[in-house]
Design a protein around this motif. Structure first.
Motif, PDB file in Angstrom:
ATOM      1  N   SER A  59      75.836  56.269  23.426  1.00 57.67           N
ATOM      2  CA  SER A  59      77.213  56.704  23.695  1.00 57.67           C
ATOM      3  C   SER A  59      78.160  56.102  22.670  1.00 57.67           C
ATOM      4  N   THR A  61      80.790  54.500  23.566  1.00 55.45           N
ATOM      5  CA  THR A  61      81.102  53.189  24.141  1.00 55.45           C
ATOM      6  C   THR A  61      80.096  52.143  23.676  1.00 55.45           C
ATOM      7  N   HIS A  65      80.704  48.675  21.574  1.00 59.72           N
ATOM      8  CA  HIS A  65      80.155  47.399  22.055  1.00 59.72           C
ATOM      9  C   HIS A  65      79.352  46.708  20.944  1.00 59.72           C
ATOM     10  N   ALA A  88      87.378  53.858  27.351  1.00 58.09           N
ATOM     11  CA  ALA A  88      86.156  53.473  26.629  1.00 58.09           C
ATOM     12  C   ALA A  88      86.463  52.675  25.362  1.00 58.09           C
ATOM     13  N   SER A  89      87.663  52.856  24.794  1.00 55.56           N
ATOM     14  CA  SER A  89      88.022  52.093  23.596  1.00 55.56           C
ATOM     15  C   SER A  89      88.047  50.599  23.897  1.00 55.56           C
ATOM     16  N   ASN A  91      87.004  48.954  27.136  1.00 60.60           N
ATOM     17  CA  ASN A  91      86.038  48.348  28.061  1.00 60.60           C
ATOM     18  C   ASN A  91      85.090  47.368  27.355  1.00 60.60           C
ATOM     19  N   PRO A  92      84.571  47.731  26.164  1.00 57.94           N
ATOM     20  CA  PRO A  92      83.643  46.804  25.509  1.00 57.94           C
ATOM     21  C   PRO A  92      84.272  45.449  25.155  1.00 57.94           C
ATOM     22  N   TYR A  95      83.423  43.565  28.050  1.00 56.32           N
ATOM     23  CA  TYR A  95      81.990  43.232  28.096  1.00 56.32           C
ATOM     24  C   TYR A  95      81.740  41.913  27.352  1.00 56.32           C
ATOM     25  N   ASP A 165      87.822  53.731  16.154  1.00 52.55           N
ATOM     26  CA  ASP A 165      87.340  54.567  17.251  1.00 52.55           C
ATOM     27  C   ASP A 165      87.681  56.016  16.897  1.00 52.55           C
ATOM     28  N   SER A 197      81.644  59.832  18.982  1.00 51.81           N
ATOM     29  CA  SER A 197      81.058  60.130  20.287  1.00 51.81           C
ATOM     30  C   SER A 197      80.572  61.571  20.313  1.00 51.81           C
TER      31      SER A 197
END
Ligand SMILES: *Cc1c(COP(=O)(O)O)cnc(C)c1O
Length: 393
Positions: A59, A61, A65, A88-89, A91-92, A95, A165, A197
């Motif tokens: 993905s 994402t 990551h 999604a930009s 979230n990592p 993480y 991104d 993506s």
């Protein structure tokens, strides 16, 4: 009169060329992550956008990551990120246990404001936090490149690597004029890493997937290793650090190879759809389309426009819900991440005294823009949209 078939924002649009590669995968029994389609898809995409290498992953994402991991982002570090984007930009960043700092848009491109970025760096400098800033994620929204020359200049000064991104902007270009050398570059190829993506709604799709691109082949080798559970070269399975299961399957890469061959056609189709909306709606007082900045060419992944409440009574939620009743999908512009409950309390730097992204979110709407949208369908959408905004409520 409602449309019988629902009209979506952006749907998969197969070319027919995909089948051959999927067939090959079946015939050779390469039904696995990795395989010849994966290698070819990586090479073909790298050569299309003009970078040294690419790593196909599960993905977009996952690709972001991996990029953060390669830049050694860790607990307590800071990553600057465009605010006007899909979750999604950013979230990592979470993480990795890092802290996002959000940067507003500029009105000219709806993308990261170099003014706000500069202010963010200055503030972090004053607070003695510059050494914690490990990366910046610049989003190219709705298929338009951010103003990379200005952003690169600032990031070079502060020595912070850029992750682009470009999930929404594959096939768009950016005209760089740095060092007086004019060069047209593919969106996503200017920073240290670029991310694409192939989710089902993107300009080309593998049903789900992503790609990490870079000119740093060594880093991409590390990405490949991390995406394969960080498995070391040994007969037995040997692991010294944490990895992920992020590689793309050979079947999906086959779909990607077929899709890549029609990317240029898809860009032209999306631009034609934008042009038709523009011709029909731009002269209505209170409607303004996402501008195409002079420094690039958009792929017009989604046609986005704003509704000025001084001229038009219907609000974006009202318009979306009225269109929905006619079986047409429309959506507000992305809700800025600094307004999301998940990121409550994160630092945010607006473009000027007011926040541009807040304004774009409250007044912005995306219209159906699938490259397979027929003229009849689009005329139906335009008529419905005009009726809704012209009706006094
Ligand atoms: C779609 C998208 C992603 C993530 O892509 P996935 O492949 O769905 O993980 C990231 N950023 C933006 C701006 C996107 O639109």
């Amino acid at each position: 009169m409602a449309s019988y078939e629902r009209i979506y924002l952006s749907t998969p649009h197969m070319s027919g060329l995909e089948q051959k590669y999927i067939e090959e995968a079946f015939q050779t029994n390469w039904i696995a992550p990795l395989g010849p389609n994966v290698d070819s898809f990586e090479q073909e995409l790298a050569s299309y956008v003009g970078v040294k290498g690419a790593v196909a992953v599960s993905s977009g994402t996952a690709a972001i990551h991996l990029a953060l991991r390669l830049l050694d982002v860790g607990k307590g570090d800071i990553v600057l990120c465009s605010t006007l984007t899909f979750i999604a930009s950013a979230n990592p960043i979470l993480y990795m246990g890092a802290e996002p700092v959000f940067i507003d848009s500029e009105p000219n491109s709806w993308n990261m404001s170099p003014l706000a970025l500069e202010r963010a760096f200055k503030k972090l400098d004053i607070e003695g936090k510059l050494d914690k800033v490990k990366a910046i994620i610049v989003v190219h929204l709705y298929g338009q490149s951010a103003d990379m020359d200005a952003i690169v200049k600032i990031c070079e000064r502060y020595k912070v690597p850029i992750i682009e991104d470009a999930a929404e902007s594959l096939g768009a270009t950016y005209i760089s004029e740095r060092q007086t050398q004019v060069a047209t570059k593919q969106s996503g190829t200017i920073g240290k890493f670029g991310v694409y993506s192939f989710n089902g709604n993107k300009i080309i799709t593998t049903s789900g997937g992503g790609m990490l691109v870079s000119d740093d082949l060594e880093a991409l080798g590390k990405a490949r290793y991390l995406a394969t559970q960080a498995r070391e070269q040994a007969l037995h399975y040997q692991h010294s650090e944490v990895g992920y299961n992020y590689r793309m399957s050979n079947i999906l890469a086959g779909i990607g190879r077929g899709q890549l061959q029609v990317l240029d056609e898809r860009v032209e189709a999306k631009r034609r759809i934008f042009a038709r909306y523009y011709d029909e709606l731009a002269n209505i007082e209170g409607i303004n389309f996402m501008p195409e900045a002079e420094f690039g060419r958009c792929n017009r992944w989604l046609t986005a426009l704003t509704i000025n409440p001084s001229y038009i009574e219907a609000t974006v939620p009202m318009i979306c819900s009225a269109l929905d009743k006619l079986n047409i999908e429309a959506r507000p512009v992305w809700k800025p991440l600094h307004l999301q409950p998940l990121f409550k309390g994160c630092m945010y730097f607006p473009h000027a005294s007011g926040s541009v992204s807040d304004e774009l979110f409250f007044n912005g709407i995306c219209l159906p823009s699938g490259s397979n949208l027929t003229t009849t369908q689009q005329e139906y959408v335009i008529k419905a949209f005009k009726n809704i905004i012209c009706q006094p409520t």
